[in-house]
Motif scaffolding. Structure first.
Motif, short mmCIF file in Angstrom:
data_model
loop_
_atom_site.label_atom_id
_atom_site.label_comp_id
_atom_site.label_asym_id
_atom_site.label_seq_id
_atom_site.Cartn_x
_atom_site.Cartn_y
_atom_site.Cartn_z
N ILE A 95 38.25 46.17 48.72
CA ILE A 95 38.49 46.43 47.30
C ILE A 95 39.28 45.26 46.68
CG2 ILE A 95 39.73 47.91 45.66
CD1 ILE A 95 39.17 50.25 47.48
N TYR A 96 40.36 44.87 47.36
CA TYR A 96 41.17 43.79 46.78
C TYR A 96 40.46 42.45 46.84
CZ TYR A 96 45.12 46.73 45.91
OH TYR A 96 45.93 47.70 45.41
N LEU A 105 38.29 42.37 43.98
CA LEU A 105 39.08 42.32 42.75
C LEU A 105 39.52 40.89 42.44
CD1 LEU A 105 40.11 44.55 40.85
CD2 LEU A 105 42.28 44.41 42.03
N VAL A 106 39.94 40.15 43.45
CA VAL A 106 40.46 38.80 43.19
C VAL A 106 39.41 37.72 43.36
CG1 VAL A 106 42.81 39.43 43.83
CG2 VAL A 106 41.31 38.41 45.53
N SER A 107 38.21 38.09 43.83
CA SER A 107 37.22 37.05 44.07
C SER A 107 36.85 36.40 42.74
CB SER A 107 35.99 37.61 44.76
OG SER A 107 35.22 38.32 43.83
N GLY A 108 36.71 35.10 42.77
CA GLY A 108 36.40 34.37 41.54
C GLY A 108 37.63 33.99 40.76
N MET A 109 38.81 34.44 41.22
CA MET A 109 40.03 34.05 40.51
C MET A 109 40.56 32.75 41.10
SD MET A 109 42.00 37.61 39.97
CE MET A 109 43.31 36.94 38.96
N MET A 167 33.81 47.27 39.19
CA MET A 167 34.33 45.96 39.55
C MET A 167 33.26 44.89 39.49
SD MET A 167 37.04 45.78 42.57
CE MET A 167 36.73 47.27 43.42
N MET A 205 32.33 42.96 36.13
CA MET A 205 33.12 41.93 35.46
C MET A 205 32.77 40.52 35.92
SD MET A 205 36.76 42.50 37.16
CE MET A 205 37.03 42.52 38.89
#
Lengths: 222, 294
Positions: free
Chosen positions: A148-149, A152-156, A218, A221
């Protein structure tokens, strides 16, 4: 969904078998952690054996972050996400597939770390069932929360530093429950382990459900 | 080669370009955020004043009027700050953040309001949680002899602070408002689910492994009379303070968003103005830079 799960998990594990990142980098890292802990705690066996359950789960926790980062860096290639969407992969299936692949890699790693603890620290396992069950439940929970995390942060831009900050506090129940279950497993007092195994199971179930429900929103986005 | 006239000509062209850009910028003023209505401002100010008065009264009652406790002496006075802070932080702020995140994620109720409200309550909650931990340690030092102990409540509060900080970190590192709102909402919900598990695990972690706990239940004083009233007042006071801070934090979020929008607009216009002038900016023949070498 099941078909997608197996497809995604198969793809990730195949990439792993060919690139051998887990075998060549993560496994040596986990063993290195064991050796470093021995340096930190001194060569005496007793403190090492006392600390072994905690050391095991710390090693697993850090390895989970590597596995998650590795798993989502595979997806960051140009246009890969679009082609996944075009191929009609179910988001829940994608989540479950990633979870399965990360879980398998982690479990292989845990077997290695466990044998490392037995050989290097000289620990005696009184009831291996606790170790096995807590290992499986904890791994599933960690892989689910990690996936999940990771998504969530992938691409950041700051994902490498954000992932530990977000994931580690959330994973603390696994560390606590896993460590206790392992202590019981090493000491052989089987009756006391059920609340901890229950907690590990609850964590895994909760994060699997959350992933299945939240993975669709998720994916929107990206 | 380079005559003074041609140089002046170039400068005039550049001046013209700059003038044109100025006129483009002046033509449409960048949109300003809608100001808050005077009535609303009055309400917010009233809440702020009420919070200050309530806290002042709480301090007065807590420090001068209420008697010292039989067991804890003057240390009991921390009771008029700490539980109120903790309750607001752990129950009000966190629940509000989770609820508004869920409402944002649900398509039917999706509105920027909920995203801002979640952000505001998390950030205000961080202040309250940090104060809870600080006041708790101040009390713990004389009573337990240590600033920190691995007590179940303390540990789970600290973990909650870390979860809150993670939320802020992910919010700060996403620029696009839609993605930021989505990432933040999911982070808040996933963290919120973890709270009961953290509570249970930390509780069992202590109770199953430490026979005697430093938190002796008999230390808890029975509250009544003026002490009870002061304690009740402290809850009202800190709740008012929370609401006031929350509203102002929400406003900052709105202003920040409109500032981001305005900056974006300025940048776009600058690029448009540049593109508009580049076609007209023709250098005199003797000043053109040769493309290769020379």
């Amino acid at each position: 969904m099941l078909r997608d799960t197996l497809l995604v998990a198969g793809k990730d594990l195949r990439i792993e078998l060919r690139s051998r990142v887990v075998i060549n980098q993560m496994a040596p890292f986990a063993l290195l952690v064991l050796v470093l802990f021995a340096f930190a705690l001194g060569p005496d066996r007793n403190p090492l054996i006392t600390a072994a359950p905690g050391l095991f789960w710390m090693a697993v926790l850090f390895s989970t972050m590597f596995a998650v980062q590795r798993s989502f860096s595979l997806e960051s290639a140009e246009g890969l996400h679009d082609s996944m969407v075009l191929a009609g992969i179910d988001p829940a299936g994608f989540f479950a597939g990633k979870l399965l692949a990360i879980g398998c890699e982690l479990f292989a790693l845990e077997v290695l770390v466990t044998s490392g603890i037995i050989v290097l620290y000289g620990a005696h396992v009184k009831s291996p069932a606790e170790l096995l069950v807590s290992g499986i439940l904890g791994t599933v929970g960690l892989a689910a929360a990690g996936t999940i995390y990771g998504a969530l942060v992938s691409g950041m831009r700051l994902r490498e530093t954000l992932l530990p900050l977000l994931f580690l506090p959330v994973a603390s129940p696994v560390l606590i429950a896993g460590t206790r279950a392992w202590q019981i497993g090493l000491q052989g007092n089987s009756s006391a382990s059920s609340p901890w195994l229950g907690l590990l199971g609850a964590f895994a179930a909760l994060y699997i459900c959350a992933g299945i429900v939240l993975y669709g929103p998720m994916e929107d986005m990206k | 080669m380079c005559s003074l006239e041609s140089l002046l000509e170039v400068m005039a062209t550049i001046d013209k370009a700059i003038d044109k850009r100025r006129t483009v910028m002046a033509a449409e003023p960048v949109t300003r955020p809608a100001p808050w209505s005077a009535r609303r401002n009055r309400w917010v100010r009233a809440i702020g004043v009420a919070a200050i008065l309530a806290i002042a009264l709480d301090v007065y009652l807590g420090l001068w009027v209420t008697p010292p406790d039989k067991v804890q002496g003057n240390l009991v006075r921390l009771l008029y700050i700490h539980p109120a802070l903790a309750t607001v932080a752990l129950y009000v702020a966190f629940a509000l953040a989770a609820l508004s995140s869920a409402l944002w994620l649900w398509r039917r109720t999706r509105a920027p309001f909920f995203d801002r409200l979640a952000a505001a309550s998390v950030e205000t909650g961080i202040v309250f949680i940090a104060l809870t931990i600080v006041t708790g340690s101040l009390w713990g030092r004389p009573v337990w002899g240590v600033y920190w102990t691995w007590d179940a409540t303390l540990t789970s509060t600290a973990l909650l602070l870390l979860l809150f900080l993670g939320y802020v970190a992910i919010r700060k590192s996403t620029a696009d408002p839609q993605r930021r709102a989505r990432r933040s909402a999911i982070t808040a919900l996933v963290a919120f689910m973890d709270v009961p598990l953290i509570q249970f695990s930390v509780l069992w972690w202590k109770t199953l492994h430490q026979k005697s706990t430093v938190l002796n239940p008999s230390l808890t004083p029975k509250i009544g009379g003026i002490m009870g009233a002061t304690l009740a007042l402290s809850f009202v006071a800190f709740l008012l303070l929370f609401v006031w801070m929350l509203i102002n934090r929400y406003r900052i979020e709105v202003l920040k968003e409109s500032l981001e929008g305005a900056e974006m607009e300025v940048a776009i216009r600058e690029r448009v103005a540049e593109a508009g002038t580049s076609g007209h900016l023709e250098l005199p023949a003797d000043l053109r830079v040769p493309v290769s070498g020379g």
